[in-house]
Design an enzyme around this catalytic site. Structure first.
Site, PDB file in Angstrom:
ATOM      1  N   ARG A 109      -2.742 -33.429  21.337  1.00 33.73           N
ATOM      2  CA  ARG A 109      -3.752 -32.468  20.887  1.00 33.73           C
ATOM      3  C   ARG A 109      -3.463 -31.971  19.483  1.00 33.73           C
ATOM      4  O   ARG A 109      -2.333 -32.073  18.994  1.00 33.73           O
ATOM      5  CB  ARG A 109      -3.767 -31.253  21.820  1.00 33.73           C
TER       6      ARG A 109
ATOM      7  N   ASP B 269       4.745  -9.259   5.257  1.00 32.92           N
ATOM      8  CA  ASP B 269       3.899 -10.131   4.411  1.00 32.92           C
ATOM      9  C   ASP B 269       4.655 -10.752   3.231  1.00 32.92           C
ATOM     10  O   ASP B 269       4.218 -11.740   2.667  1.00 32.92           O
ATOM     11  CB  ASP B 269       2.703  -9.337   3.855  1.00 32.92           C
TER      12      ASP B 269
ATOM     13  N   HIS C 203      -0.296  -9.517  15.994  1.00 38.32           N
ATOM     14  CA  HIS C 203       0.764  -8.495  15.975  1.00 38.32           C
ATOM     15  C   HIS C 203       2.036  -8.901  16.704  1.00 38.32           C
ATOM     16  O   HIS C 203       3.057  -8.237  16.549  1.00 38.32           O
ATOM     17  CB  HIS C 203       0.222  -7.179  16.537  1.00 38.32           C
TER      18      HIS C 203
ATOM     19  N   ARG D  91       4.929  -8.963  14.555  1.00 37.39           N
ATOM     20  CA  ARG D  91       5.481  -7.724  13.981  1.00 37.39           C
ATOM     21  C   ARG D  91       6.428  -7.000  14.923  1.00 37.39           C
ATOM     22  O   ARG D  91       7.287  -6.237  14.474  1.00 37.39           O
ATOM     23  CB  ARG D  91       4.323  -6.796  13.608  1.00 37.39           C
TER      24      ARG D  91
ATOM     25  N   GLY E 132       0.831  -1.211   0.000  1.00 35.27           N
ATOM     26  CA  GLY E 132       0.000   0.000   0.000  1.00 35.27           C
ATOM     27  C   GLY E 132       0.860   1.254   0.000  1.00 35.27           C
ATOM     28  O   GLY E 132       0.615   2.203  -0.759  1.00 35.27           O
TER      29      GLY E 132
HETATM   30  P1  ADP Z   1       1.367  -1.450   3.702  1.00 30.62           P
HETATM   31  O1  ADP Z   1       2.278  -0.436   3.130  1.00 30.62           O
HETATM   32  O2  ADP Z   1       1.919  -2.124   4.903  1.00 30.62           O
HETATM   33  O3  ADP Z   1       0.852  -2.421   2.654  1.00 30.62           O
HETATM   34  P2  ADP Z   1      -1.277  -0.108   3.691  1.00 30.62           P
HETATM   35  O4  ADP Z   1      -1.833  -0.947   2.599  1.00 30.62           O
HETATM   36  O5  ADP Z   1      -2.144   0.124   4.850  1.00 30.62           O
HETATM   37  O6  ADP Z   1       0.087  -0.681   4.295  1.00 30.62           O
HETATM   38  O7  ADP Z   1      -0.877   1.303   3.056  1.00 30.62           O
HETATM   39  C1  ADP Z   1      -0.271   2.292   3.857  1.00 30.62           C
HETATM   40  C2  ADP Z   1      -0.711   3.644   3.402  1.00 30.62           C
HETATM   41  O8  ADP Z   1      -0.292   3.869   2.050  1.00 30.62           O
HETATM   42  C3  ADP Z   1      -2.218   3.868   3.354  1.00 30.62           C
HETATM   43  O9  ADP Z   1      -2.770   4.151   4.621  1.00 30.62           O
HETATM   44  C4  ADP Z   1      -2.297   5.086   2.437  1.00 30.62           C
HETATM   45  O10 ADP Z   1      -1.950   6.259   3.129  1.00 30.62           O
HETATM   46  C5  ADP Z   1      -1.194   4.770   1.431  1.00 30.62           C
HETATM   47  N1  ADP Z   1      -1.780   4.160   0.225  1.00 30.62           N
HETATM   48  C6  ADP Z   1      -2.192   2.881   0.084  1.00 30.62           C
HETATM   49  N2  ADP Z   1      -2.705   2.676  -1.152  1.00 30.62           N
HETATM   50  C7  ADP Z   1      -2.631   3.862  -1.798  1.00 30.62           C
HETATM   51  C8  ADP Z   1      -3.006   4.322  -3.096  1.00 30.62           C
HETATM   52  N3  ADP Z   1      -3.566   3.515  -3.985  1.00 30.62           N
HETATM   53  N4  ADP Z   1      -2.762   5.623  -3.400  1.00 30.62           N
HETATM   54  C9  ADP Z   1      -2.191   6.455  -2.518  1.00 30.62           C
HETATM   55  N5  ADP Z   1      -1.826   6.074  -1.278  1.00 30.62           N
HETATM   56  C10 ADP Z   1      -2.029   4.803  -0.905  1.00 30.62           C
HETATM   57  O1  F6P Z   2       0.859  -5.657   6.314  1.00 35.59           O
HETATM   58  C1  F6P Z   2       1.341  -6.103   7.547  1.00 35.59           C
HETATM   59  C2  F6P Z   2       0.212  -6.609   8.406  1.00 35.59           C
HETATM   60  O2  F6P Z   2       0.762  -7.023   9.654  1.00 35.59           O
HETATM   61  C3  F6P Z   2      -0.618  -7.744   7.797  1.00 35.59           C
HETATM   62  O3  F6P Z   2       0.009  -8.998   7.916  1.00 35.59           O
HETATM   63  C4  F6P Z   2      -1.892  -7.631   8.597  1.00 35.59           C
HETATM   64  O4  F6P Z   2      -3.004  -8.135   7.869  1.00 35.59           O
HETATM   65  C5  F6P Z   2      -2.038  -6.147   8.793  1.00 35.59           C
HETATM   66  O5  F6P Z   2      -0.729  -5.591   8.662  1.00 35.59           O
HETATM   67  C6  F6P Z   2      -2.610  -5.764  10.138  1.00 35.59           C
HETATM   68  O6  F6P Z   2      -2.826  -4.391  10.138  1.00 35.59           O
HETATM   69  P1  F6P Z   2      -3.053  -3.531  11.455  1.00 35.59           P
HETATM   70  O7  F6P Z   2      -1.727  -3.405  12.141  1.00 35.59           O
HETATM   71  O8  F6P Z   2      -3.552  -2.224  10.948  1.00 35.59           O
HETATM   72  O9  F6P Z   2      -4.028  -4.282  12.297  1.00 35.59           O
END
Ligand code: ADP
Ligand code: F6P
Length: 322
Positions: free
Chosen positions: A162, A127, A253, A256, A104
């Site tokens: 178990r 992940d 968590h 993590r 993300g």
């Molecule tokens: P990770 O980087 O661990 O996969 P997330 O999927 O929650 O975590 O993304 C982190 C942050 O990145 C989001 O809260 C948002 O601010 C930003 N983000 C995610 N997807 C997009 C997107 N398509 N466009 C812009 N920002 C994004």
């Molecule tokens: O992307 C890392 C991760 O720990 C995933 O494995 C899990 O689904 C998610 O973040 C949990 O997110 P949060 O910390 O917002 O509960």
């Protein structure tokens, strides 16, 4: 280049601090100023950034989490949010941004880079679902934490004959579950990439007991069609026919928050240095990752458009070994 900024975003991962340290120190070594942005994209939008020095990253290489803080920031997904972030970057005379994070976060990095701002991503998520790096920062430590739990559960499972089910994180990706299952010698592994048949799992566990096993262990990925809750419910509903209970442990968590192991400290250090090296070469809009032990860059556009494939031959290997 005079000034760069660094942020950590999304789920924290053991080794993020080592990456911050490496970016700050290699950036300063190149003669740049390095700003740290607090709380990911939320802090960027709010202009929450401070200069960092070599001493401000002392004694953090061994710490889990991220000293900069992390956040999920829905506002950054909007153009308006990203424009606010751009205004802050310009106001602070920042010329390039390094984003340490997962899938993300790298989508956000790509979106910002598409608006013309120089961004470099550093592949970091437990992940291991990010295209552009064979392995990401935090995976190895998270895996070892899951493994420690599995090993302990096996001991008590054996004493009582178990059956235990351990749910590990990974979002929609089964990497952590697959590897924890193989390294932990699980009797069954349940991942999102492969359809789950609870009856087949029950049959497999029965076969194990018939072969003289004194325990049964199932590792399930949180994103699987039947996660821990789903499988436990199924086994409860069919208790009389299936013949045994499945006790579930969700690691969550816990995986993590650990202190990064040697592998993640070194990986994070190399990828952090790779990010400042990429910027020094004039590269931008790329993700820094690792392939065949070489630090590489992949266009962020490719990193976010492609899906990393799991090697399902390993699932077959796990079946043979159980
Ligand atoms: P990770 O980087 O661990 O996969 P997330 O999927 O929650 O975590 O993304 C982190 C942050 O990145 C989001 O809260 C948002 O601010 C930003 N983000 C995610 N997807 C997009 C997107 N398509 N466009 C812009 N920002 C994004
Ligand atoms: O992307 C890392 C991760 O720990 C995933 O494995 C899990 O689904 C998610 O973040 C949990 O997110 P949060 O910390 O917002 O509960």
């Amino acid at each position: 280049m005079k000034r760069i900024a660094v942020l950590t975003s999304g789920g924290d991962a053991p080794g993020m601090n080592a990456a911050i340290r490496s970016i700050v120190r290699t950036g300063i070594d190149k003669g740049w100023e390095v700003f740290g942005v607090c709380h990911g994209y939320a802090g960027l939008i709010g202009g929450d950034m401070e200069p960092m020095g070599t001493r401000s990253v002392s004694h953090i290489i061994q710490e889990g989490g991220t000293i900069l803080g992390s956040a999920r920031c829905p506002e950054f997904k909007t153009e308006e949010g990203r424009l606010k972030a751009l205004r802050e970057l310009h106001q602070h005379d920042v010329e390039a941004l390094v984003v340490i994070g997962g899938n993300g976060s790298q989508c956000g990095a790509h979106a910002l880079s598409e608006m013309g701002f120089p961004v470099v991503g550093v592949a970091s998520t437990i992940d291991n679902d990010l295209y552009g790096s064979e392995v990401t920062i935090g995976v190895d430590t998270a895996l070892n934490i899951a493994l420690e739990a599995i090993d302990r559960l096996k001991v008590t499972a054996t004493s009582h004959e178990r059956a235990f089910l351990v749910e590990v994180m990974g979002r929609a990706c089964g990497y952590l579950a697959l590897m924890a299952g193989i390294a932990g010698g699980a009797e069954a592994i349940v991942i999102p990439e492969v359809e789950t048949d609870p009856e087949a799992i029950a049959a497999e566990l029965h076969r194990g007991y018939e072969r003289g096993k004194t325990h049964a262990l199932v590792v399930v990925a949180e994103g699987a069609q039947y996660n821990a809750e789903g499988l436990v419910r199924y086994f409860e509903e069919h208790r009389n026919r299936l013949g045994f209970d499945l006790r579930a442990i969700t690691l969550g968590h816990v995986q993590r928050g650990g202190a990064p192991g040697a592998f993640d400290r070194i990986l994070a250090t190399r990828l952090g240095a790779g990010a400042t090296d990429a910027l020094a070469r004039g590269e931008q809009g790329v993700l820094v990752g690792i392939h065949k032990d070489e630090v590489t860059t992949t266009p962020l556009a490719d990193a976010v458009a492609n899906k990393k494939q799991l090697d399902l031959h390993l699932l077959e290997l796990a079946r043979v070994l159980r």
